[in-house]
Design a protein around this motif. Sequence first.
Motif, short mmCIF file in Angstrom:
data_model
loop_
_atom_site.label_atom_id
_atom_site.label_comp_id
_atom_site.label_asym_id
_atom_site.label_seq_id
_atom_site.Cartn_x
_atom_site.Cartn_y
_atom_site.Cartn_z
N ILE A 1 0.84 -1.21 0.00
CA ILE A 1 0.00 0.00 0.00
C ILE A 1 0.88 1.26 0.00
O ILE A 1 0.60 2.23 -0.71
N GLU A 2 1.95 1.20 0.77
CA GLU A 2 2.88 2.34 0.79
C GLU A 2 3.48 2.57 -0.60
O GLU A 2 3.59 3.70 -1.07
N LEU A 3 3.84 1.45 -1.27
CA LEU A 3 4.40 1.56 -2.63
C LEU A 3 3.38 2.22 -3.56
O LEU A 3 3.71 3.13 -4.34
N LEU A 4 2.13 1.77 -3.47
CA LEU A 4 1.08 2.35 -4.32
C LEU A 4 0.92 3.84 -4.04
O LEU A 4 0.76 4.64 -4.96
N ARG A 5 0.97 4.20 -2.76
CA ARG A 5 0.81 5.62 -2.41
C ARG A 5 1.98 6.43 -2.95
O ARG A 5 1.81 7.56 -3.39
N SER A 6 3.16 5.82 -2.93
CA SER A 6 4.34 6.54 -3.48
C SER A 6 4.18 6.73 -4.99
O SER A 6 4.84 7.58 -5.58
N MET A 7 3.32 5.94 -5.61
CA MET A 7 3.05 6.10 -7.04
C MET A 7 1.88 7.05 -7.28
O MET A 7 1.34 7.12 -8.39
N GLY A 8 1.39 7.65 -6.20
CA GLY A 8 0.30 8.62 -6.33
C GLY A 8 -1.08 8.00 -6.15
O GLY A 8 -2.10 8.67 -6.35
N CYS A 9 -1.14 6.73 -5.78
CA CYS A 9 -2.43 6.04 -5.65
C CYS A 9 -2.88 6.12 -4.19
O CYS A 9 -2.68 5.18 -3.41
#
Length: 302
Positions: free
Chosen positions: A288-296
């Motif tokens: 989830i953190e990775l996705l958020r770092s992608m703007g998601c």
Amino acid sequence: MRKKAIVFDIQRASLHDGPGIRTTIFLKGCPLDCLWCHNPESLGKKRQLSFNIEKCTNCGDCAKVCENEVHSFINGKHLINYNACDFSGKCIDACNFNALKIIGSEMSVDELMLEIMSDLDYYATSGGGMTLSGGEPLSQFSFSMELLKQCKEMGIHTCVETSGFVSIKHFKEILGYLDMLLFDYKVTGASAHKKFTGVSNETILKNLDAAYLYGVPIILRCPVIPGINDSEIHFNAIAALDKKYPNLHSIEILPYHTMGNSKRISIGVEETLEHLKTVPPEITANWIELLRSMGCNKAKMG
Ligand code: SF4
Ligand code: SF4
């Protein structure tokens, strides 16, 4: 005509299949065959015998009553010829250890409506309603359509949980009867999708597009399976969908768990991912953190 379908579960007071308190109806039958499926008993359209080896004492009472010789014992091992079962239920009645059951029962739309209506008070106080799941509920199009129509006539909030693998014509017809869509996004790339789910994603992506343009609130549900789709390419594709469809209601990340394995064995099907363990929460948090770092920013634990 009284439409009927094989229902394999009805979950009351469900809190994870859309808003509020819900009654979730699970229909048997799915055209996909996802390697990680946690409801393998939902795949076939017909009823199925299920055997729990943990509960079996090898007493042999089931074999005595079965006229189709489904049960046999060789070297102390209880063997089952699943294909010979005619679902008489005699062995289930004979078993004192609750080791056998039949999955699925035929129900009409009217019968399901009685079940759904009995929880009206919960829907009213919580903003809940009925969720149709499976299996792939839209593969039984006319039955699902009729159930959704009747719910709407009664003012009941409706959700469908779908793989999106249904004809575009049918999918568009059903959109008008939905208050929310729980839409799976499983694998990125046409050939990988076919490899891991058994079907192409072409129609699925078109249907996602159609639902978004129609304006149905969509929760994108993303099962993440280590070694299959926990790749950067896949997470990037999820983030790209969030950008393409800015009004998505939310994006739920569903980590792999092993619940499907014992179910597979109980219906006589081989385990498919026996080497994989249930994903711990900290790994899901990393995704989830990775996705958020992608703007998601809509990504959350499902
Ligand atoms: S009757 Fe039940 S406990 Fe006895 S052998 Fe059959 S499944 Fe096992
Ligand atoms: S349900 Fe009937 S046919 Fe099937 S295994 Fe049991 S007794 Fe045999």
